[in-house]
Motif scaffolding. Structure first.
Motif: not given
Length: 856
Positions: A781-798
């Motif tokens: 199964f997939q574990v995902v971040y919550p899905c907002p309308s839009s988002q900006t990411i400054n640091s990646l956790a792969y």
């Protein structure tokens, strides 16, 4: 009089009067009856039989018997009276017909190897002391023990037997009319170990006294001398060369029946050894035979073990110890020694294994003799005593547990009533890998010789709790990026409490060395009858350590039909050596060299390469096609093999290892689990060269009941989802769960997410029991971040990042490390604004995806 087994467990027995029987599934069939030819008086008669090492392929067997004097001298007349001694022993070969299950003789296959005429046999001047044991040496030569042919008189020097009559009949020369001294006379066959060519009876050119001008003379045939009545002999396992021209047939145990002093267990270790009779008996000088002419001197070969009616002695390290002392514990006494066999099977408890079984005819006992690494006797233990009848011979079956022995009218088996230890075997679906590693173990090939059920205890070597069951699964977690090694162990216990263990190494963050090339890659064959120099060199690679630090071990084996012998071994690289000369035996056997290279890293993870090198026998090249063999249950009925040769010639088949045997092209399983390896060969003929042998392996598995199993699907989760429970069921045992991969942990049946997005795979498994197979199923199964309308990411956790419409990555370094995944997903647009001066890159086994798609 005696018995033996073929490799399928079929029993062959013979009687003094001249009959050979086959006993199969309780049915007795007469294979051979030469009663009219055999002199059946007192100790004389048909007294020896041996099957050819390839009996199940060629049906050849050999008999040793005393010829009736009238039959010998009067064109087939028969049945001399007991007072008309003076004759000879003969060695004859016959061929049993495989088409009739080896119950009949192929017409016109009788061949006399020794004793084709009255003057060419083994003289028999009395009614005693004719030896008669025949065994095949590792080099394929036939070893024959002969007695001194003297009377039971202690001081027979030629006046007590029928020597003069034997001379007058042309059977023996006058120079041999010297009673027991014949054992020292190199022009007499008597009192010796003979070593002959099984095809024609000639002596072997590497024999110590061989003469090319008279290959059938006694001198040419003699290997050892100075024996009284070597009734039983046995080649020492794992000794000797395969090439008869090297003069190393292997070490030979000889049970020499003594006179009034001692019974002896001797060990022949090389050509021309003299065991002292009749001047010496064990370590004692015999006043009854004082002749200086026939005195071998103090250099005669002393026995490993000797005993009389009260006690026994063993010579260890040049010192003589009493059997029963601290140096050689045990007890032995008697009057008539019989050599049996070693017990190499694993179906009895360890106290019975790898020991020599001997018997004493007069005292009605069977004992176990232990040897050290230098073949010196270290203990003598009782196996059976006070038997109801005298023991005539004893042996071990290749297919049935216990010790077999025969009396005058029956063949009996002694099977220890004590519980036998089970046999443990551990297997795994994988033994190495990067990072955390899930391994499926199995003990399904373990078994109990007593056929009781087994229980299983597993230890994984990483500090985790033990487990039970037939096929458990375990996750090894890496605590660093450095290579690591764990030892997994299974302990099996039978219904009576006996146990055994087996272990296996598991390697994390490690891969096996790679053998990129060797100096033998372009060599396929070598010239005949000459030394052939080779260089042993390999180019190596390794992902975890410097290839220069790897260890290399080379072993060169001389291979022949169904087995091979270690020729030489070396450690290191860039080694110059020489292959010894080989000849060809097209039509009857295949010979070649197999070079094994094993490369090991610092933790012991290995890679092995095998290179076969064939002699240039000449003829048209032929190849073998040998279809794969499907796995079988232990209860499988016999089945046929279907290899074919491009020449159209029929292949030969050999069982190389595992619980099965081959007769012709039919395989019969032995009823226990294991891995079977079958070799197909075609030995060539005058037109075609020998083919390169082809091997096929298959698994023999104990039948197991299946169990039903269900594991409910798992829905996708947000990274902040609360712990949740898993649902699985099995019909036999309670399922267990482990995380195969991904950002989650599991305890019991509860899953806890680690707060990082990604794919999680969880395994549910039921280990199974002795009678029920294990089963498992993986769910992802997939574990995902919550899905907002839009988002900006400054640091990646792969992991996985998503938005309903727009996703922006800014100020991040887009480098995906090894074995990681990065997924960017949005409904309308994805914008990447990496840190200045960085570039996009991915490591090995990494994944990077951008998807215009809706949220999961």
């Amino acid at each position: 009089m005696g018995f033996t087994f073929d490799n399928s467990g079929r029993l062959f027995c013979w009687e003094k009067e001249g009959k050979v029987y086959v006993i199969d599934n309780g049915m007795r069939t007469t294979l051979l009856d030469i009663n009219q030819e055999v002199y059946n008086v007192t100790d004389l008669g048909l007294i020896g039989l041996v099957l050819d090492p390839n009996f199940l392929s060629n049906g050849l067997f050999y008999i040793y018997y005393i010829v009736d004097p009238k039959y010998l001298l009067n064109a087939g007349s028969q049945y001399d009276d007991a007072g008309n001694g003076g004759t000879m022993a003969r060695v004859t070969r016959y061929q049993a017909d495989s088409a009739t299950g080896f119950t009949t003789i192929v017409a016109n296959t009788r061949t006399i190897l020794i004793g084709e005429t009255a003057s060419t046999g083994i003289p028999c001047t009395s009614f005693f002391h004719m030896g008669g044991s025949m065994k095949f040496a590792k080099d394929g030569t036939l070893l024959i023990s002969t007695g001194d042919a003297a009377t039971a008189a202690n001081n027979d020097v030629g006046a007590f037997d029928y020597g003069s009559r034997t001379v007058s009949r042309g059977i023996m020369t006058a120079a041999e009319n010297i009673g027991s001294y014949r054992s020292q006379n190199l022009d007499s066959h008597c009192g010796k170990i003979l070593r002959v060519n099984a095809a024609n009876g000639n002596g072997i050119s590497s024999n110590p006294y061989y003469s090319a001008n008279s290959p059938r003379s006694a001198r040419s045939r003699i290997w050892a001398s100075g024996l009284r009545n070597p009734y039983g002999t046995l080649p020492l396992p794992e000794t000797g060369s395969h090439n008869p021209e090297e003069g190393n047939p292997g070490k030979l145990l000889i049970g020499d029946v003594g006179s009034i002093l001692f019974e002896e267990v001797n060990l022949s270790t090389g050509p021309g050894q003299n065991f002292g009779w009749p001047r010496y008996e064990a370590e004692n000088t015999r006043a009854e035979h004082p002749s200086a002419t026939w005195d071998p001197g103090s250099s005669y070969k002393k026995p490993q073990l000797y005993y009389n009616s009260t006690t026994g002695y063993s010579i260890v390290g040049g010192n003589t110890y009493t059997v029963g002392s601290a140096q050689v514990p045990g007890q032995i006494n008697g009057h008539c020694i019989l050599i049996g066999n070693f017990y190499k099977r694993t179906d009895l408890s360890s106290q019975y294994l790898n020991k020599l079984y001997i018997a004493d005819y007069s005292q009605k006992w069977i004992k176990m003799v232990s040897f050290d690494m230098t073949n010196q006797v270290t203990a003598v233990e009782n196996f059976a005593s006070n038997l109801s009848n005298n023991v005539i011979s004893l042996n071990v079956s290749p297919t049935t547990s216990g010790i077999f022995y025969n009396t005058t009218n029956e063949i009996l088996r002694i099977y220890p009533t004590t519980n036998s230890a089970p046999v443990a075997k551990i297997e795994a679906d994988n033994t190495y890998g990067a990072g955390s590693l899930v391994v499926r173990f199995s003990a399904a090939k373990s078994y109990d010789p007593d056929s009781t059920s087994l229980t299983y205890l597993w230890q994984f070597g990483d500090g985790s709790p033990t487990e039970s069951g037939l096929k458990p699964h375990h996750r090894f977690v890496s605590n660093s990026n450095a290579p690591q090694k764990y030892t997994a162990k299974v302990t099996i216990t039978d219904a009576n409490g006996a146990s055994a263990s087996d272990s296996l190494s598991i390697y994390l963050n490690n891969t096996p060395p790679v053998i990129a090339a060797t100096s033998l890659d372009n060599i396929a064959s070598f010239p005949l009858n000459q030394n052939y120099p080779i260089t042993l060199n390999a180019t190596l690679q390794d992902n975890e350590q410097n290839p220069a630090s790897l260890s290399l071990n080379w072993k060169i084996y001389l291979a022949h039909n169904d087995h091979q012998h270690l020729s030489s071994s070396y450690a290191g690289n860039n080694i110059n050596t020489t292959l010894a000369p080989l000849d060809c035996e097209l039509g009857t056997a295949s010979y070649w060299y197999s070079v094994y290279l094993t490369v090991s890293d610092s933790l012991g993870l290995t890679t092995t390469l095998i290179k076969d090198l064939f002699p240039q026998c000449g003829g048209i090249v032929q190849t073998l096609t040998f279809p794969a063999i499907n796995d079988k249950p232990t209860t499988n009925t016999p089945f046929s093999l279907g290899a074919t040769a491009s020449s159209g010639l029929s292949p030969s088949y050999y069982e190389i290892s595992g619980p099965a045997y081959v007769i012709g092209n039919q395989v019969t399983l032995s009823g226990i689990p294991g891995t079977v390896v079958i070799r197909a060969a075609q030995h060539g003929n005058g037109t075609y060269n020998q083919a390169a042998p082809v091997e096929r392996s298959f698994e023999v598995n104990r039948p197991l009941n299946s169990q039903s199993f269900a594991f409910s699907p798992i829905s996708n989760k947000n990274v902040n989802a609360a712990p949740f429970t898993l649902s699985a069921s099995a019909s036999t045992d309670t399922p267990k769960f482990i995380v195969v991969s991904g950002p989650a942990t599991v305890s019991g049946n509860t899953v806890t997410l680690t707060g990082t997005a990604g794919q999680v795979t969880i395994r549910a498994y039921a280990s199974g029991t002795y009678s029920t197979d294990g089963v498992y199923l993986d769910r992802s199964f997939q574990v995902v971040y919550p899905c907002p309308s839009s988002q900006t990411i400054n640091s990646l956790a792969y992991s996985v990042y998503q938005a309903q419409t727009a996703l922006t990555v800014t100020g991040a370094t887009l480098v995906t490390p090894s074995n990681q995944s990065l997924v960017l997903r949005a409904g309308n647009s994805i914008t990447i604004q990496p840190t200045a001066g960085t570039s996009f890159s991915t490591g090995p086994n990494s994944t990077f995806k951008m998807e215009i798609a809706g949220c999961l």
